[in-house]
Each structure stands twice: as structure tokens, then as C-alpha cells.
Write a protein that holds these residues in place. Structure first.
Motif, PDB file in Angstrom:
ATOM      1  N   THR A 154      12.667  69.202  69.639  1.00 36.17           N
ATOM      2  CA  THR A 154      13.487  70.370  69.322  1.00 36.17           C
ATOM      3  C   THR A 154      12.567  71.549  69.061  1.00 36.17           C
ATOM      4  O   THR A 154      11.620  71.435  68.280  1.00 36.17           O
ATOM      5  N   THR A 155      12.853  72.667  69.698  1.00 36.92           N
ATOM      6  CA  THR A 155      12.024  73.865  69.573  1.00 36.92           C
ATOM      7  C   THR A 155      12.895  75.077  69.885  1.00 36.92           C
ATOM      8  O   THR A 155      14.097  74.951  70.059  1.00 36.92           O
ATOM      9  N   THR A 156      12.288  76.250  69.951  1.00 38.11           N
ATOM     10  CA  THR A 156      13.057  77.441  70.297  1.00 38.11           C
ATOM     11  C   THR A 156      13.304  77.473  71.813  1.00 38.11           C
ATOM     12  O   THR A 156      12.603  76.811  72.575  1.00 38.11           O
ATOM     13  N   VAL A 157      14.278  78.241  72.222  1.00 36.70           N
ATOM     14  CA  VAL A 157      14.635  78.317  73.640  1.00 36.70           C
ATOM     15  C   VAL A 157      13.479  78.893  74.452  1.00 36.70           C
ATOM     16  O   VAL A 157      13.161  78.391  75.539  1.00 36.70           O
ATOM     17  N   ALA A 158      12.805  79.922  73.938  1.00 33.48           N
ATOM     18  CA  ALA A 158      11.702  80.551  74.669  1.00 33.48           C
ATOM     19  C   ALA A 158      10.556  79.555  74.880  1.00 33.48           C
ATOM     20  O   ALA A 158       9.994  79.461  75.977  1.00 33.48           O
ATOM     21  N   LYS A 159      10.221  78.793  73.833  1.00 38.77           N
ATOM     22  CA  LYS A 159       9.149  77.800  73.969  1.00 38.77           C
ATOM     23  C   LYS A 159       9.569  76.666  74.892  1.00 38.77           C
ATOM     24  O   LYS A 159       8.748  76.140  75.644  1.00 38.77           O
ATOM     25  N   ALA A 160      10.838  76.278  74.855  1.00 38.32           N
ATOM     26  CA  ALA A 160      11.313  75.202  75.729  1.00 38.32           C
ATOM     27  C   ALA A 160      11.223  75.613  77.193  1.00 38.32           C
ATOM     28  O   ALA A 160      10.813  74.828  78.047  1.00 38.32           O
ATOM     29  N   LYS A 161      11.582  76.857  77.491  1.00 38.90           N
ATOM     30  CA  LYS A 161      11.501  77.333  78.874  1.00 38.90           C
ATOM     31  C   LYS A 161      10.055  77.422  79.341  1.00 38.90           C
ATOM     32  O   LYS A 161       9.732  77.076  80.481  1.00 38.90           O
ATOM     33  N   ALA A 162       9.164  77.882  78.456  1.00 41.31           N
ATOM     34  CA  ALA A 162       7.746  77.950  78.803  1.00 41.31           C
ATOM     35  C   ALA A 162       7.169  76.544  78.971  1.00 41.31           C
ATOM     36  O   ALA A 162       6.337  76.306  79.849  1.00 41.31           O
ATOM     37  N   MET A 206      17.733  77.905  69.095  1.00 42.81           N
ATOM     38  CA  MET A 206      17.060  76.606  69.170  1.00 42.81           C
ATOM     39  C   MET A 206      17.550  75.822  70.381  1.00 42.81           C
ATOM     40  O   MET A 206      18.677  76.018  70.852  1.00 42.81           O
ATOM     41  N   ALA A 207      16.679  74.921  70.864  1.00 38.12           N
ATOM     42  CA  ALA A 207      17.024  74.091  72.014  1.00 38.12           C
ATOM     43  C   ALA A 207      16.326  72.747  71.880  1.00 38.12           C
ATOM     44  O   ALA A 207      15.315  72.621  71.182  1.00 38.12           O
ATOM     45  N   MET A 208      16.897  71.760  72.543  1.00 38.70           N
ATOM     46  CA  MET A 208      16.283  70.446  72.614  1.00 38.70           C
ATOM     47  C   MET A 208      15.862  70.244  74.058  1.00 38.70           C
ATOM     48  O   MET A 208      16.662  70.444  74.981  1.00 38.70           O
ATOM     49  N   ILE A 209      14.610  69.876  74.275  1.00 35.96           N
ATOM     50  CA  ILE A 209      14.118  69.612  75.624  1.00 35.96           C
ATOM     51  C   ILE A 209      13.822  68.128  75.707  1.00 35.96           C
ATOM     52  O   ILE A 209      13.237  67.550  74.790  1.00 35.96           O
ATOM     53  N   GLU A 210      14.278  67.495  76.796  1.00 36.18           N
ATOM     54  CA  GLU A 210      14.151  66.053  76.919  1.00 36.18           C
ATOM     55  C   GLU A 210      13.975  65.662  78.374  1.00 36.18           C
ATOM     56  O   GLU A 210      14.269  66.438  79.280  1.00 36.18           O
TER      57      GLU A 210
END
Length: 167
Positions: free
Chosen positions: A35-43, A110-114
Motif C-alpha cells: 500500500t502506497t500513494t497513487v503517484a508512487k504506485a504509478k511510478a 492511497m492505492a494498493m499495488i499487487e
């Protein structure tokens, strides 16, 4: 002018950004979901997908290139072992970003990347879907009426208030 400068700098220097994305990729490989911020997840998706794609070819050169990005032996071992087997037939799009809402402290999105292949909620197998179905019709065994033993009726408890009213 910003011509052809597409990636997000995330407010960090180049070395800090590379270290951040490398550490996040190692965590993603280790835990399969972060789980992280949307900007970091996209990067992170832009940074990690070519590394994950490299794991399809299990050669010494590929391992060395991936290790130069991640700097973690255990993550490289897991990436080329378990993860590469699951993604072998997938042509790309190994990661999924799910938006979670805003963080309480600073209202950051916030976003979850998986990994796509590790979440059984969204994967559908036709074989598994057929097994989970149940028929609502009765079977032949259940059609025959089965007589249950009759329960003995207990005598009714006498109410003392009724006795007084009767007298």
C-alpha cells in the motif's frame, strides 16, 4: 519546457528516487502486495514491470541485470523462481493498482499495488467456476419421504394465575 519528460520525479533526486523504487520493488516481490500513494504506485509500475518481464528468461545475464536494479539476493531468487512461473504465459501487465481513498493524516490519495496473478479474487478459472456451482433440484435420495420420529408432547405447565381465576 518539459518536452518528452513523462516520468514523475516524486520530489526527489535521481539517486533517492532510484533507491525508493528499488526498495518498493523488493517489498512488492516479497509481499506480493503493498500500500502506497497513487503517484508512487504509478511510478513503481513503470519501474518494476520491465524488471519482472526480464525474469521470464532465466539466464545468468538476466539475473545480473535484475540484481543491479534490486540489490537483494532473496528478491531476485523469488522473482526468478516462484513469480516467473506464474507470469510465464502473461504478455505484460503484471501489476494492478487499486485506489483505496485518501489517507487520514495528509489526505494523500492511497492505492494498493499487487501482482495480478496472486489475487484469487479477480482471477477466474472456468474449471473452478463449474466446481463451485450447486444444483438446487432435489436428488433422487431426497425425494423419498422420510418419516421423522414424532416428538412426545410435554404436559403444559400449569399457570398459578389461571388457577386463582378459576376459583
Amino acid at each position: 519546457m518539459r518536452h518528452n519528460k513523462k516520468f514523475n520525479h516524486l520530489g526527489r533526486t535521481k539517486s533517492h528516487r532510484e533507491a525508493l523504487l528499488s526498495n518498493m520493488t523488493v517489498s512488492l516481490i516479497r509481499y506480493k502486495r503493498i500500500t502506497t500513494t497513487v503517484a508512487k504506485a504509478k511510478a513503481l509500475r513503470i519501474y518494476a514491470e520491465p524488471i519482472i518481464n526480464r525474469a521470464k528468461d532465466d539466464s545468468t545475464n538476466s539475473r545480473r541485470i535484475v540484481f543491479s536494479y534490486l540489490q537483494d539476493k532473496e528478491a531476485v531468487k523469488e522473482l526468478f523462481g516462484e513469480i516467473s512461473q506464474k507470469i510465464a504465459d502473461r504478455p505484460g501487465g503484471y501489476l494492478r493498482i487499486l485506489k483505496l481513498g485518501n489517507r487520514l493524516g495528509d489526505n494523500a490519495a492511497m492505492a494498493m499495488i499487487e501482482f495480478v496473478d496472486y489475487n484469487e479474487t479477480y482471477t477466474t478459472d472456468k474449471k473452478e467456476a463449474k466446481k463451485s456451482r450447486t444444483r438446487r433440484s432435489r436428488s433422487k435420495k431426497a425425494e423419498a419421504p422420510v418419516e421423522a420420529p414424532k416428538a412426545e408432547e410435554a404436559p403444559k405447565a400449569e399457570d398459578p394465575a389461571e388457577d386463582k381465576a378459576a376459583e
